[in-house]
Design an enzyme around this catalytic site. Structure first.
Site, PDB file in Angstrom:
ATOM      1  N   GLU A  14      -7.583  13.985   1.718  1.00 26.18           N
ATOM      2  CA  GLU A  14      -8.513  13.035   2.336  1.00 26.18           C
ATOM      3  C   GLU A  14      -9.739  13.746   2.895  1.00 26.18           C
ATOM      4  O   GLU A  14     -10.858  13.214   2.843  1.00 26.18           O
ATOM      5  CB  GLU A  14      -7.795  12.259   3.438  1.00 26.18           C
ATOM      6  CG  GLU A  14      -6.763  11.273   2.898  1.00 26.18           C
ATOM      7  CD  GLU A  14      -5.777  10.796   3.956  1.00 26.18           C
ATOM      8  OE1 GLU A  14      -5.086   9.791   3.688  1.00 26.18           O
ATOM      9  OE2 GLU A  14      -5.682  11.431   5.029  1.00 26.18           O
ATOM     10  N   ASP A  28       1.688   8.584   9.946  1.00 28.69           N
ATOM     11  CA  ASP A  28       1.777   7.589  11.022  1.00 28.69           C
ATOM     12  C   ASP A  28       2.418   8.190  12.265  1.00 28.69           C
ATOM     13  O   ASP A  28       1.959   7.993  13.391  1.00 28.69           O
ATOM     14  CB  ASP A  28       2.616   6.383  10.573  1.00 28.69           C
ATOM     15  CG  ASP A  28       2.019   5.647   9.390  1.00 28.69           C
ATOM     16  OD1 ASP A  28       0.808   5.772   9.167  1.00 28.69           O
ATOM     17  OD2 ASP A  28       2.771   4.942   8.689  1.00 28.69           O
ATOM     18  N   ARG A  47      -5.179  17.086   3.677  1.00 33.86           N
ATOM     19  CA  ARG A  47      -6.059  17.989   2.926  1.00 33.86           C
ATOM     20  C   ARG A  47      -6.882  17.230   1.880  1.00 33.86           C
ATOM     21  O   ARG A  47      -8.102  17.396   1.779  1.00 33.86           O
ATOM     22  CB  ARG A  47      -5.221  19.081   2.253  1.00 33.86           C
ATOM     23  CG  ARG A  47      -6.066  20.172   1.600  1.00 33.86           C
ATOM     24  CD  ARG A  47      -5.216  21.010   0.649  1.00 33.86           C
ATOM     25  NE  ARG A  47      -4.172  21.746   1.331  1.00 33.86           N
ATOM     26  CZ  ARG A  47      -4.279  23.024   1.708  1.00 33.86           C
ATOM     27  NH1 ARG A  47      -5.401  23.682   1.495  1.00 33.86           N
ATOM     28  NH2 ARG A  47      -3.269  23.631   2.290  1.00 33.86           N
TER      29      ARG A  47
END
Length: 478
Positions: free
Chosen positions: A200, A267, A198
């Protein structure tokens, strides 16, 4: 074992170091906790883009890493770990003038992080340093099913390098998924999918993201600015939302039950998203698959691997609709099996055409599952059935037969094989128990020699009298 799907991960690779101890008091010298390491336990793992590669490899694909390390102790540790996880380092750049990024975390009881020390050099790497590796990538681009750009903002993924990779991928029709960092959306122009969280998303677009309509508006703008096909925004406890230029494709809630540590959740998400696409899932199915993987990840401490069987268990626990039972690529299945066997699970294998599913099949499969923990069912391809049963068979296609088997609670995996017998598949899987119906004698069971050779068990199961696909077909014909 060689895996058929190659994924290249490009980005900032780093070493994550952990020191574990106990905190029992506050220092009299300053208001800080004292970490007592009388029984010190250390752990080193691959972090950053390397953690994406580790999870890609664990999920069943073959991971290649493109990044930078220094010629130092941390770099040597990373190389050793990459070799240990069988991650290919063909595209790894080592620079004498740059030291390896590392993060040292001190962990107290209950796996609570006390402090983190970052040792890093945030400098953009001159594109000329990459010339040899870019040439290698240009020659081998078609080797890859997907490319992941894992941007941690440490200087590897400059705008110039990112655009070179994205353009090379586009020329060769290879999808590019991006885990973003920073506010320069130009570097991601032309990517297939962009995955911000959110915060970023707000930084990249300069737009508010306080609620779902604002997230949707910002994601659509990012789609427009970068000409990407999808933006997948992770929303923490609120789950994920997949946006295309046309609008919302899907929003799903988080499935995390207990959050210990969010380290590496992003990741894991992009690694399992890519792996899901490699398995043949569509984008919505892969998104849901990745959501379960992220839910498993945040329940662990620190940078950790997530195994496919853990994702499948999470799916079952939540009653989810991600179908990860079906694996048409037989090279992906043994990876999951090995992980489950290492965890103490007993693997049972059986096979057949299963052309018209009937009560005899159901009884047989239930009894097979009772002989172990995980039941893998091998299914003859359509061509294989025709060779064995005649040109009028199968009645149902391979896809339909596999879907029906996967819907059974007692079946954990369904995998197809194109040969007349599952001999090669049994050699790949190496089940603990091989099962067939009692219409077979022991010396007639295909693969019995393989299983017995490594100490496995071969068993037969009584069949339900008068129940067979051939009988059903004859009854219909009459």
């Amino acid at each position: 074992m060689r895996k058929s799907k190659n994924v290249l991960v490009v980005g900032d690779i780093m070493l994550d170091e952990y020191i574990f101890g106990m905190v029992n008091r506050i220092s009299p010298e300053a208001p800080v906790p004292i970490l007592k390491c009388s029984h010190r336990k250390d752990k080193n793992v691959i972090g950053g883009a390397g953690n994406v590669a580790v999870n890609v490899e664990t999920a069943g694909c073959s991971a290649f890493i493109m990044g930078v390390i220094g010629r130092d102790d941390a770099g040597n540790k990373l190389l050793s770990l990459l070799n240990e996880y069988e991650i290919h380092t063909d595209f790894l750049l080592d620079l004498e003038e740059r030291f390896t990024t590392s993060k040292l975390r001190y962990i107290g009881q209950n796996n609570q992080q006390v402090m983190r020390i970052d040792d890093e050099e945030v400098l953009e790497i001159d594109i000329n340093k990459w010339s040899e590796i870019i040439g290698l990538l240009r020659n081998r681009m078609t080797d890859f099913s997907i490319i992941i750009l894992s941007d941690y903002g440490k200087g590897v993924l400059t705008e110039e390098l990112s655009q070179i990779i994205i353009n090379l991928a586009a020329e060769n029709h290879v999808p590019v998924f991006v885990d973003v960092k920073g506010k320069n959306s130009k570097k991601y122009f032309g990517a297939t999918l962009i995955k911000p969280n959110r915060g970023e998303l707000s930084v990249l677009t300069g737009m508010p993201v306080r609620n779902l309509p604002e997230v949707e508006a910002a994601a659509k703008r990012l789609c427009s600015e970068t000409k990407c096909e999808y933006v997948l925004t992770t929303l923490g406890a609120e789950g994920m939302i997949l946006i295309s230029p046309q609008g919302v494709e899907k929003r799903i809630d988080s499935v995390a039950q207990e959050v210990f540590d969010v380290t590496g959740a992003g990741d894991t998400t992009i690694a399992y998203l890519a792996s899901g696409i490699c398995m043949g899932m569509d984008y919505i199915q892969a998104m849901e698959y990745a959501n379960y993987a992220a839910g498993v990840q945040v329940g662990k401490v620190g940078t950790s691997m997530v195994y496919p069987y853990e994702v499948e268990q999470a799916q079952k626990d939540h009653g989810g609709n991600v179908d990860v039972k079906l694996l048409k690529d037989t090279e992906l299945l043994p990876v999951n099996i090995k992980d489950m066997q290492n965890a103490g699970k007993k693997i049972v294998f059986t096979n057949g055409c299963f052309d018209i599913l009937h009560v005899g099949h159901i009884s047989y499969l239930k009894k097979a599952k009772e002989m172990g923990d995980v039941l893998v069912v091998g299914v003859n391809s359509d061509e294989s059935v025709r060779r064995l049963k005649g040109s009028s068979r199968p009645v149902n296609t391979l896809e339909d037969r596999m879907e029906l088997l996967a819907a059974l609670e007692c079946v954990d995996y369904v995998v197809s094989f194109s040969e007349d017998t599952p001999y090669n598949l049994i050699q790949q899987i190496r089940p603990d128990v091989l099962v067939k119906g009692d219409d077979y004698k022991m010396d007639e069971i295909v693969g019995a020699d393989v299983v017995a050779g490594y100490g496995g068990i071969v068993k037969t199961i009584p069949l339900v009298a008068g129940k067979s696909t051939t009988g059903i077909i004859n009854k219909i014909a009459n």
